[in-house]
Design a protein around this motif. Structure first.
Motif, PDB file in Angstrom:
ATOM      1  N   PHE A  69       5.257   7.035  -0.575  1.00  0.00           N
ATOM      2  CA  PHE A  69       5.687   6.310   0.614  1.00  0.00           C
ATOM      3  C   PHE A  69       4.918   5.006   0.731  1.00  0.00           C
ATOM      4  N   GLN A  70       5.617   3.926   1.045  1.00  0.00           N
ATOM      5  CA  GLN A  70       4.915   2.693   1.375  1.00  0.00           C
ATOM      6  C   GLN A  70       4.384   2.863   2.799  1.00  0.00           C
ATOM      7  N   VAL A  71       3.122   2.493   3.003  1.00  0.00           N
ATOM      8  CA  VAL A  71       2.466   2.686   4.305  1.00  0.00           C
ATOM      9  C   VAL A  71       1.760   1.403   4.722  1.00  0.00           C
ATOM     10  N   GLN A  72       1.421   1.349   6.002  1.00  0.00           N
ATOM     11  CA  GLN A  72       0.617   0.258   6.542  1.00  0.00           C
ATOM     12  C   GLN A  72      -0.653   0.872   7.107  1.00  0.00           C
ATOM     13  N   GLU A  73      -1.770   0.235   6.816  1.00  0.00           N
ATOM     14  CA  GLU A  73      -3.048   0.753   7.285  1.00  0.00           C
ATOM     15  C   GLU A  73      -3.202   0.492   8.777  1.00  0.00           C
ATOM     16  N   GLY A  74      -3.725   1.482   9.477  1.00  0.00           N
ATOM     17  CA  GLY A  74      -4.007   1.353  10.900  1.00  0.00           C
ATOM     18  C   GLY A  74      -5.504   1.429  11.147  1.00  0.00           C
ATOM     19  N   ALA A  75      -5.870   1.488  12.404  1.00  0.00           N
ATOM     20  CA  ALA A  75      -7.288   1.511  12.784  1.00  0.00           C
ATOM     21  C   ALA A  75      -7.943   2.826  12.486  1.00  0.00           C
TER      22      ALA A  75
ATOM     23  N   LEU B 127       0.861  -1.175   0.000  1.00  0.00           N
ATOM     24  CA  LEU B 127       0.000   0.000   0.000  1.00  0.00           C
ATOM     25  C   LEU B 127       0.903   1.232   0.000  1.00  0.00           C
ATOM     26  N   TYR B 128       0.569   2.208  -0.833  1.00  0.00           N
ATOM     27  CA  TYR B 128       1.372   3.432  -0.959  1.00  0.00           C
ATOM     28  C   TYR B 128       0.494   4.661  -0.820  1.00  0.00           C
ATOM     29  N   LEU B 129       1.083   5.725  -0.318  1.00  0.00           N
ATOM     30  CA  LEU B 129       0.463   7.042  -0.283  1.00  0.00           C
ATOM     31  C   LEU B 129       1.381   7.967  -1.060  1.00  0.00           C
ATOM     32  N   ASP B 130       0.818   8.622  -2.074  1.00  0.00           N
ATOM     33  CA  ASP B 130       1.652   9.572  -2.809  1.00  0.00           C
ATOM     34  C   ASP B 130       1.159  10.991  -2.584  1.00  0.00           C
TER      35      ASP B 130
END
Length: 83
Positions: free
Chosen positions: A77-83, A3-6
């Motif tokens: 940025f590669q990201v990890q999903e949180g709550a 998962l990425y956020l640009d």
């Protein structure tokens, strides 16, 4: 799938309508690159656009933007999903 956020900075201004059109173009292009653009956010006042995308790599996500409309992200940025 990663998962990425640009982040895009549009110095000459951006409208939510223009971003919606660019996102629609991404959706038309993403399949051939095994990419899924999931969501986007726009800050018109600061000329910022943020895109959340599932992609095999940052390069694949960038390729979709390049082919769909040419508006490449300034950062991704590669990201990890949180709550």
């Amino acid at each position: 799938m990663p998962l990425y956020l640009d982040i895009h900075t549009i110095t000459d201004g951006v409208s939510a309508d223009d971003v919606a059109k660019a996102h629609a173009a991404d959706l038309q292009t993403e399949g051939k690159h095994e990419v899924r653009y999931l969501r986007y956010w726009v800050n018109e006042q600061h000329g910022k656009v943020f895109c959340l995308v599932e992609a095999p790599s940052a390069e694949a996500a960038s390729t979709v933007h390049r082919e769909a409309h040419g508006l490449l992200a300034d950062e991704i940025f590669q990201v990890q999903e949180g709550a």
